[in-house]
Design a protein around this motif. Sequence first.
Motif, PDB file in Angstrom:
ATOM      1  N   GLU A   1       4.854  -2.335   7.150  1.00  0.00           N
ATOM      2  CA  GLU A   1       4.436  -2.031   8.522  1.00  0.00           C
ATOM      3  C   GLU A   1       2.919  -2.028   8.582  1.00  0.00           C
ATOM      4  O   GLU A   1       2.261  -1.293   7.825  1.00  0.00           O
TER       5      GLU A   1
ATOM      6  N   ARG B   1       5.514  -7.307  -1.869  1.00  0.00           N
ATOM      7  CA  ARG B   1       6.895  -6.978  -1.546  1.00  0.00           C
ATOM      8  C   ARG B   1       7.825  -7.259  -2.723  1.00  0.00           C
ATOM      9  O   ARG B   1       8.687  -6.448  -3.061  1.00  0.00           O
TER      10      ARG B   1
ATOM     11  N   THR C   1       7.012   5.634  -7.567  1.00  0.00           N
ATOM     12  CA  THR C   1       5.621   5.814  -7.144  1.00  0.00           C
ATOM     13  C   THR C   1       4.656   5.554  -8.289  1.00  0.00           C
ATOM     14  O   THR C   1       3.666   4.822  -8.137  1.00  0.00           O
TER      15      THR C   1
ATOM     16  N   ARG D   1      13.080   1.421  -0.050  1.00  0.00           N
ATOM     17  CA  ARG D   1      14.299   2.167   0.275  1.00  0.00           C
ATOM     18  C   ARG D   1      15.358   1.798  -0.758  1.00  0.00           C
ATOM     19  O   ARG D   1      15.782   0.637  -0.817  1.00  0.00           O
TER      20      ARG D   1
ATOM     21  N   SER E   1       6.670   5.566  -0.657  1.00  0.00           N
ATOM     22  CA  SER E   1       5.680   4.964   0.235  1.00  0.00           C
ATOM     23  C   SER E   1       4.437   4.539  -0.525  1.00  0.00           C
ATOM     24  O   SER E   1       4.013   5.214  -1.483  1.00  0.00           O
ATOM     25  N   PHE E   2       3.845   3.433  -0.069  1.00  0.00           N
ATOM     26  CA  PHE E   2       2.594   2.915  -0.629  1.00  0.00           C
ATOM     27  C   PHE E   2       1.704   2.513   0.545  1.00  0.00           C
ATOM     28  O   PHE E   2       2.148   1.844   1.478  1.00  0.00           O
ATOM     29  N   TYR E   3       0.433   2.910   0.493  1.00  0.00           N
ATOM     30  CA  TYR E   3      -0.530   2.643   1.564  1.00  0.00           C
ATOM     31  C   TYR E   3      -1.633   1.755   0.990  1.00  0.00           C
ATOM     32  O   TYR E   3      -2.447   2.216   0.182  1.00  0.00           O
TER      33      TYR E   3
ATOM     34  N   HIS F   1       1.478  -0.239   5.362  1.00  0.00           N
ATOM     35  CA  HIS F   1       2.366   0.794   4.825  1.00  0.00           C
ATOM     36  C   HIS F   1       3.634   0.123   4.298  1.00  0.00           C
ATOM     37  O   HIS F   1       4.390  -0.486   5.056  1.00  0.00           O
ATOM     38  N   TYR F   2       3.861   0.241   2.978  1.00  0.00           N
ATOM     39  CA  TYR F   2       5.070  -0.294   2.350  1.00  0.00           C
ATOM     40  C   TYR F   2       5.990   0.867   1.982  1.00  0.00           C
ATOM     41  O   TYR F   2       5.527   1.918   1.528  1.00  0.00           O
ATOM     42  N   ARG F   3       7.279   0.642   2.162  1.00  0.00           N
ATOM     43  CA  ARG F   3       8.271   1.644   1.776  1.00  0.00           C
ATOM     44  C   ARG F   3       9.398   0.977   0.998  1.00  0.00           C
ATOM     45  O   ARG F   3       9.962  -0.023   1.449  1.00  0.00           O
TER      46      ARG F   3
ATOM     47  N   VAL G   1      13.031   7.145  -0.357  1.00  0.00           N
ATOM     48  CA  VAL G   1      11.946   6.310   0.157  1.00  0.00           C
ATOM     49  C   VAL G   1      10.677   6.624  -0.624  1.00  0.00           C
ATOM     50  O   VAL G   1      10.266   7.788  -0.718  1.00  0.00           O
TER      51      VAL G   1
ATOM     52  N   LYS H   1      -0.691  -1.205   9.933  1.00  0.00           N
ATOM     53  CA  LYS H   1      -1.349  -0.107  10.634  1.00  0.00           C
ATOM     54  C   LYS H   1      -2.821  -0.463  10.852  1.00  0.00           C
ATOM     55  O   LYS H   1      -3.350  -1.364  10.190  1.00  0.00           O
TER      56      LYS H   1
END
Length: 276
Positions: free
Chosen positions: A217, A193, A245, A228, A180-182, A224-226, A178, A219
């Motif tokens: 998601e 996406r 990343t 997978r 993650s990107f914020y 918050h992008y993930r 995973v 917030k």
Amino acid sequence: MDDHEQYARLFNELDSEAFITLGLLLAGAIVLIIASQRGLNWLANRLHGPIRFRVFALVPLTRLLILITALAIAVPIVIEPSLPNMVTLLGAIGLAIGFALKEYVSSLIAGVVSAVELPYRPGDWVNIEGTYGEVKHVGMRTVEIQTPDDDLVAVPHLKLWDSAIYNANNGGASLQCVASFYLHPEHEGGWVRQALRDVALTSAYLKFDKPIIVVAEEKPWGTHYRIRAYPVDPRQQFLFVTDLTVRGKAILSDAGIRPALLSPEMLMDAQSAGRT
């Protein structure tokens, strides 16, 4: 009174000569332990290669042998070495050892259970109470885990009884990673996406026969992008996440997408730190 007399017969009457002998025995054991530790450490520090570590390993073994020898000499001085006395003494020692080694025995039993249920096996990537890494060896008492920092951690099998065992690949060659990107909330979510999916598709570490999922998601402080996805080999997981990343951050930055705002909790912490 009979019990008191029975226990009293266990011990010899100690005179001044017995106390002097015990004192000399104690002093001799201390001197031998200190001398052996210093001598072996001195010798090991002048050696190289595997033999150096073997000499270091002799330090606790030598200390144990000296203590056992001293006890073997001291016991007949304090206790009458008759058969009933020895049976009573060995029974008490056995009971004490049983209590001391109950967790050791529990680990051995859990080791047998792990051999049947296979919660982990060599090559698995597991997390046991915060220790994450690759299983290198499954022994009778412990499982040896090599962490990403190249530490070898021995975890007793008794953790099976009351701890959650997280197994990332469970004996297979597929391990999900995973990245993650914020991001700041003001952006085109569909474009982000697709861009993150393209980042995964163009990774040299990607396992193509496994799905790629981009999860978003919302917030209070941003989105918050993930990503997978699965690397070709579980051992490439950290290179894979780093690749996703770094390249994902570069593409988002080139598109003018800002990183996420601080969360209210983080903002309050930053303000408090600034005031101090």
